[in-house]
Design a protein around this motif. Structure first.
Motif, short mmCIF file in Angstrom:
data_model
loop_
_atom_site.label_atom_id
_atom_site.label_comp_id
_atom_site.label_asym_id
_atom_site.label_seq_id
_atom_site.Cartn_x
_atom_site.Cartn_y
_atom_site.Cartn_z
N LEU A 1 0.84 -1.19 0.00
CA LEU A 1 0.00 0.00 0.00
C LEU A 1 0.87 1.24 0.00
CD1 LEU A 1 -2.63 -1.09 2.64
CD2 LEU A 1 -2.86 -1.12 0.17
N VAL B 1 -2.80 5.48 -1.10
CA VAL B 1 -3.83 4.45 -0.99
C VAL B 1 -4.15 4.18 0.48
CG1 VAL B 1 -4.38 2.03 -1.46
CG2 VAL B 1 -3.28 3.43 -3.23
N ILE C 1 -7.81 4.47 2.40
CA ILE C 1 -8.40 3.45 3.27
C ILE C 1 -8.79 4.07 4.62
CG2 ILE C 1 -7.90 1.34 4.60
CD1 ILE C 1 -6.13 0.52 2.17
N SER D 1 -13.51 -1.69 2.38
CA SER D 1 -12.56 -0.79 1.74
C SER D 1 -11.38 -1.57 1.16
CB SER D 1 -12.06 0.24 2.75
OG SER D 1 -11.09 1.07 2.17
N LEU E 1 -10.34 -2.19 -2.81
CA LEU E 1 -8.99 -1.84 -3.26
C LEU E 1 -8.36 -3.00 -4.03
CD1 LEU E 1 -6.48 0.04 -3.22
CD2 LEU E 1 -5.84 -1.14 -1.13
N THR F 1 -10.03 -3.32 -7.41
CA THR F 1 -9.59 -2.24 -8.29
C THR F 1 -8.22 -2.54 -8.86
OG1 THR F 1 -10.87 -0.61 -7.06
CG2 THR F 1 -9.09 0.23 -8.43
N GLU F 2 -7.31 -2.97 -7.98
CA GLU F 2 -5.95 -3.29 -8.42
C GLU F 2 -5.96 -4.47 -9.38
OE1 GLU F 2 -3.07 -1.55 -7.88
OE2 GLU F 2 -4.42 -0.07 -7.01
#
Length: 162
Positions: free
Chosen positions: A71, A75, A79, A139, A143, A146-147
């Protein structure tokens, strides 16, 4: 992935000074994070609205272990913002710190219990409940999705790539 959330009542804001000795303030609300020498003073100004209050703050430590991607500070801040909004404390005065380890990430959040309106957060809400874990899990899951959808490799905490 393992998530741990610990919450403590604070009788003063000295923990902010302690954390500032080794970490940099990541984000904040109702405080100028670019003037670290004044952070505790602004906490005191707000808490003085309730002079009889013995426990003036709340310290939250969140630890993520075995998280599947590294992270970045940006990012990580996202979060934190989602977490704070998700638990409904985004209108409180707070500062946050991040601490990266080889296999984990720590978030340190210090909240002033006194709201700008003079109301106080009840200490009966201390002790992480399923709502806090659910907000954080959502959350983190978003993430990861999305990644993954970006098509890039997920970089594991130990440096191995998928």
């Amino acid at each position: 992935m393992r998530i741990m959330i610990k919450e403590y009542a604070l009788s003063d804001f000295e923990i902010i000074n302690q954390l500032m000795q080794t970490l940099t303030i990541s984000s904040g609300n109702l405080v100028n994070i670019h003037a670290p020498a004044w952070v505790i003073n602004t906490y005191h100004v707000l808490s003085k609205q309730r002079p009889r209050l013995k426990k003036v703050g709340i310290y939250v430590q969140i630890t993520l272990k075995g998280f599947p991607i590294n992270l970045s500070p940006d990012v990580s801040e996202q979060i934190l913002n989602e977490y704070i909004q998700g638990i409904g404390w985004d209108d409180l005065q707070y500062v946050t710190f991040l601490k990266f380890h080889q296999d984990s990430l720590e978030f340190h959040l210090i909240f002033n219990r006194v709201m700008p309106s003079g109301e106080v957060i009840d200490l009966n809400c201390l002790g992480a409940k399923s709502q806090q874990y659910d907000v954080l899990q959502k959350s983190l899951t978003n993430l990861i999705k999305t990644e993954s959808s970006r098509g890039g490799d997920l970089c594991l905490m130990n440096g191995i790539h998928n």
